[in-house]
Design a protein around this motif. Structure first.
Motif, mmCIF file in Angstrom:
data_model
loop_
_atom_site.group_PDB
_atom_site.id
_atom_site.type_symbol
_atom_site.label_atom_id
_atom_site.label_comp_id
_atom_site.label_asym_id
_atom_site.label_seq_id
_atom_site.Cartn_x
_atom_site.Cartn_y
_atom_site.Cartn_z
ATOM 1 N N THR A 134 2.433 -4.064 4.416
ATOM 2 C CA THR A 134 1.779 -5.065 3.808
ATOM 3 C C THR A 134 0.517 -5.134 4.861
ATOM 4 N N ILE A 135 -0.144 -6.123 4.359
ATOM 5 C CA ILE A 135 -1.421 -6.470 5.395
ATOM 6 C C ILE A 135 -1.125 -6.853 6.870
ATOM 7 N N SER A 136 -0.167 -7.768 6.977
ATOM 8 C CA SER A 136 0.477 -8.376 7.956
ATOM 9 C C SER A 136 0.870 -7.278 8.868
ATOM 10 N N GLU A 137 1.747 -6.181 8.360
ATOM 11 C CA GLU A 137 2.158 -5.140 9.055
ATOM 12 C C GLU A 137 0.907 -4.243 9.706
ATOM 13 N N LEU A 138 0.086 -3.975 8.847
ATOM 14 C CA LEU A 138 -0.970 -3.249 9.451
ATOM 15 C C LEU A 138 -2.036 -3.882 10.474
ATOM 16 N N LEU A 139 -2.051 -5.183 10.441
ATOM 17 C CA LEU A 139 -2.423 -5.953 11.419
ATOM 18 C C LEU A 139 -1.670 -5.815 12.723
ATOM 19 N N LEU A 140 -0.622 -6.003 12.443
ATOM 20 C CA LEU A 140 0.418 -6.125 13.645
ATOM 21 C C LEU A 140 0.453 -4.910 14.423
ATOM 22 N N ASN A 141 0.490 -3.751 13.566
ATOM 23 C CA ASN A 141 0.334 -2.260 14.300
ATOM 24 C C ASN A 141 -0.864 -2.138 14.778
ATOM 25 N N ASP A 142 -2.073 -2.609 14.530
ATOM 26 C CA ASP A 142 -3.424 -2.711 15.192
ATOM 27 C C ASP A 142 -3.260 -3.464 16.438
ATOM 28 N N LEU A 194 0.755 -1.122 -0.131
ATOM 29 C CA LEU A 194 0.004 -0.117 -0.146
ATOM 30 C C LEU A 194 0.709 1.247 0.043
ATOM 31 N N SER A 195 1.066 1.908 -1.259
ATOM 32 C CA SER A 195 1.647 3.016 -1.283
ATOM 33 C C SER A 195 0.849 4.291 -1.118
ATOM 34 N N MET A 196 1.245 5.254 0.187
ATOM 35 C CA MET A 196 0.142 5.978 0.479
ATOM 36 C C MET A 196 0.679 7.567 0.160
#
Length: 758
Positions: free
Chosen positions: A465-473, A446-448
């Motif tokens: 990545t999706i995993s990083e977003l989930l880990l951050n949450d 995801l390039s913001m």
């Protein structure tokens, strides 16, 4: 924040949380809400807004009434427009029990090495090690060995996750039986669904070929207990259980279809079929051979297919020779027919397997067990099972839908549905799927940057990545719970991104350090991440708390370590000011002993900048020590002003100052209330000294005495009068007020002089 009409309907989720019927977001109702029942229309007309602020550290917040700038604020529409309304948001973490927290701690320990520096990215892909000089392409043998080693690492992590999840469910089941908690039961049901999904992922993607049969057997038998214990009791209620048709047409078939071979063997041995040897010898030998062939089935068949093929050939021979079996008694025909049907299933005939199965997962496991236990045929078996036992996506359980997404390779849908069940466990499962390379067909990067540019934000480009977003949450959720704070910080440190560093730097100053270990932990994190300003903030926050609690020395040491010399000076001079005003040392034995003792305290941390800032207080402390030893009287007798008072009166004043304490005046008042007969000689002398000094002071500052003083004289009263005139004040009325005033003036002058020094 939405405003609901009183007649507006709301929905409830499975956890009993109110949901908005339009947006489907959770609703939080305020206690003692400012809008009365039926008052929404009036509220909207007044131009008032209900605003809120969230706590940056946890799930609490404050709501308050605000108004439009164009609205007349003098008109109060509601009686308490300045009132604050605290609220607590619904915790995004479904379970706050100790068992679940311990499970999450174990999960982080299990995944920590994989999360570090985002090693799970392309974990089974090309070798990421940097090569210098002539680049030599990795040979196939080395590459396969490396991939096999990494696959074993993932298998081990997945195995520990499944085991921890199973232990968690067992612990919560026992707890629910004791407490009868409906909310805990709902959470348990969600965990059970996740366990079913996890077990299937474990069996298909994170196991060796020799482990798949055993893992699939565990998976299907945890979904539902079949055949039930009640059926077994009914079978064993017969005097001769082998004569019960239910044993052959249902029970044994179910056990064998689900891979429970040992249970099937034990049941047959306990059925008392041995008596058939006398009258039905052929049937007896058939059952003996059936037990033997069941016992020869190996769960490691998936390793070498030729071993399974040999076993299957024996089954086929057994099935083909079965036509020669003769039965004498008609009632035993049911045994013969059902054993034949069982042999047909065991030889892998698809039609017989489908006929015997009652669900897609039972059909799938039976096909894998008896057609050919090969990893390459799993997808084919699954699709065949689903064709004959389709899943109704609108009615089926969540775990069934997730398994369907897993089979079809719809990993985004799979992750989304697991996230609805639990936002914590999904992060760890996503890491495993990404490490396995199952996200390869999706563009998860995801390039913001374009959005930041459009919004005019000067943010660094950082892909996730999706995993990083989930880990951050998940990390942010953990930071809302003190027991899980180390997990949250640990995840952010492992990700080692600019965003995670920013979160840590903003969070640590708000973390409550209850012990020295907590503070040392915070400082170790700042040291690892080189967060100098954050470390300084953490030290100053905890130093201020200790200072307020009266732990002065520990507080000053932290201020000194923070590097903020201005704050350290202010605190040290505040200590000196209080000591001068009270004419006593501070109530901190450690500071006083360090200053007055000739010994060096090797085990005590006493920073050099703290020694410098405490120097003025140290001088005052030495002064108090000399005063208490009557040294001051001898040193100052030559400095009295003979033109003002006599030597006798001067000595009285010195005696008074030496004995003056905060409660001295109160003591004199108490002495005067006593009967003179009961007073000691010392008490009488103190009363006389106090009265004489008070009379002397009143005479010295009366208008008649002041008029006789020449302006050219350096008289203390003229100097004091000039200072008081600048401050629009008069002479103190009592000697007590005079001494207090002098102390404040001395402290002010010393402080100003010290702070002016470079």
């Amino acid at each position: 924040m939405a405003i609901l009409e009183e007649e507006e309907s709301v929905t409830m989720d499975q956890g009993g949380i109110e949901l908005d019927p339009v947006s489907n977001v959770p609703i939080k109702r305020l206690i003692d809400a400012p809008i009365p029942v039926g008052g929404v229309d009036n509220w909207l007309k007044t131009g008032r807004d209900l605003k809120f602020e969230l706590n940056p550290v946890d799930n609490s917040g404050i709501a308050y009434i605000s108004s439009n700038p164009n609205v007349d604020k003098s008109k109060k529409c509601f009686p308490e427009e300045s009132k604050l309304y605290p609220f607590q948001l619904t915790d995004s973490m479904n379970d706050n029990s100790d068992e679940f927290f311990n499970f999450l701690k174990n999960c982080f320990k299990n995944f920590e090495e994989l999360i570090k520096n985002k090693d799970y990215h392309n974990f089974l892909g090309q070798n990421k090690e940097v090569q210098f000089g002539v680049i030599i392409e990795e040979d196939i043998e080395t590459k396969n060995a490396r991939l096999e080693e990494r696959q074993l690492i993932l298998n081990g992590i997945m195995s520990r996750l499944s085991s921890d999840l199973d232990n968690l469910i067992n612990q919560k089941s026992l707890k629910i039986e004791e407490q009868q908690d409906s909310e805990a039961s709902h959470n348990l049901a969600q965990l059970v669904d996740i366990m079913h999904i996890t077990n299937l992922i474990h069996a298909i993607y994170f196991s060796k070929p020799s482990e798949k049969i055993g893992l699939l057997t565990i998976w299907i038998n945890k979904i539902e207990i079949e055949p039930s214990v009640e059926v077994l009791k009914e079978i064993m209620s017969f005097e001769k259980p082998y004569k019960n048709p239910l044993l052959w047409n249902y029970y044994i078939k179910k056990l064998v279809s689900r891979g429970l071979f040992q249970q099937a063997i034990n049941t047959l041995k306990e059925s008392k079929f041995e008596e058939l040897e006398q009258n039905e010898n052929d049937l007896f030998l058939v059952i003996e051979d059936l037990i033997s062939i069941l016992n020869s089935y190996q769960t490691q068949f998936g390793t070498e297919n030729f071993e399974f093929i040999e076993w299957k050939q024996k089954c086929c021979e057994f099935r083909d020779n079965f036509v020669n079996v003769k039965v004498k008694e008609t009632e035993n025909l049911v045994i013969k027919d059902n054993i034949h049907e069982l042999l047909v299933i065991m030889t892998g005939l698809q039609s017989a397997i489908i006929k015997n199965s009652t669900s897609w997962y039972e059909c799938f496991v039976t096909k894998y067990l008896f057609e050919l236990p090969s990893e390459t045929l799993i997808s084919q078996y699954l699709y065949t099972s689903l064709e004959n036992f389709p899943i109704n996506e609108t009615v089926s359980d969540t775990w069934s839908q997730c398994c369907l997404d897993l089979i079809k390779g719809n990993y985004l849908n799979l992750i989304r549905k697991i996230e609805n069940l639990d936002k914590s466990i999904v992060a760890y499962l996503s890491i495993l799927l990404e490490a396995k390379g199952l996200y390869g067909d999706y563009d998860f990067i995801l390039s913001m940057q374009e959005e930041f540019d459009n919004l005019g934000l000067n943010e660094a480009k950082e892909s996730q990545t999706i995993s990083e977003l989930l880990l951050n949450d998940h990390a942010l959720e953990c930071l809302c719970h003190r027991d899980l704070t180390p997990v949250g910080i640990g995840i952010l440190m492992c990700l080692n991104s600019a965003k995670s560093r920013l979160i840590i730097s903003q969070y640590l100053p708000h973390y409550e350090c209850k012990t020295n270990d907590d503070l040392e932990w915070c400082m170790s994190i700042c040291a690892k991440l080189s967060l100098g300003s954050t470390a300084s903030s953490v030290l100053k926050v905890n130093a201020s708390k200790l200072f307020t609690q009266g732990n002065l020395f520990e507080s000053l040491v932290l201020f000194a370590k923070s590097g903020d010399l201005k704050v350290l000076k202010d605190k040290c001079w505040l200590i000196l000011e209080n000591s001068l005003v009270k004419n006593a040392s501070v109530k901190d034995d450690l500071i006083n002993s360090l200053i007055l003792s000739d010994k060096k305290f090797q085990d005590i941390d006493f920073p050099a900048n703290l020694r410098q800032c405490l120097a003025p207080y140290a001088l005052f402390l030495l002064f108090l020590q000399k005063k208490n030893k009557k040294i001051i009287k001898r040193e100052n007798q030559d400095y009295y002003n003979k033109s003002l008072v006599s030597q006798e009166d001067f000595i009285k004043i010195i005696e008074l100052i030496e004995n003056f304490e905060d409660n001295f005046v109160d003591l004199i008042k108490q002495f005067k209330k006593k009967n003179p007969v009961n007073l000691t000689q010392k008490e009488k002398n103190l009363i006389i000294q106090f009265d004489d000094c008070q009379s002397l002071y009143e005479f010295a500052v009366c208008d008649e005495t002041l008029s006789k003083i020449s302006n050219s004289e350096k008289d203390w009263r003229l100097i004091l009068l000039e200072t008081l005139n600048d401050q629009h004040k008069k002479f103190p009325e009592t000697l007590e007020e005079l001494i207090l005033l002098y102390r404040k003036c001395i402290n002010r002058e010393l402080s100003y002089a010290f702070l002016q020094q470079k």
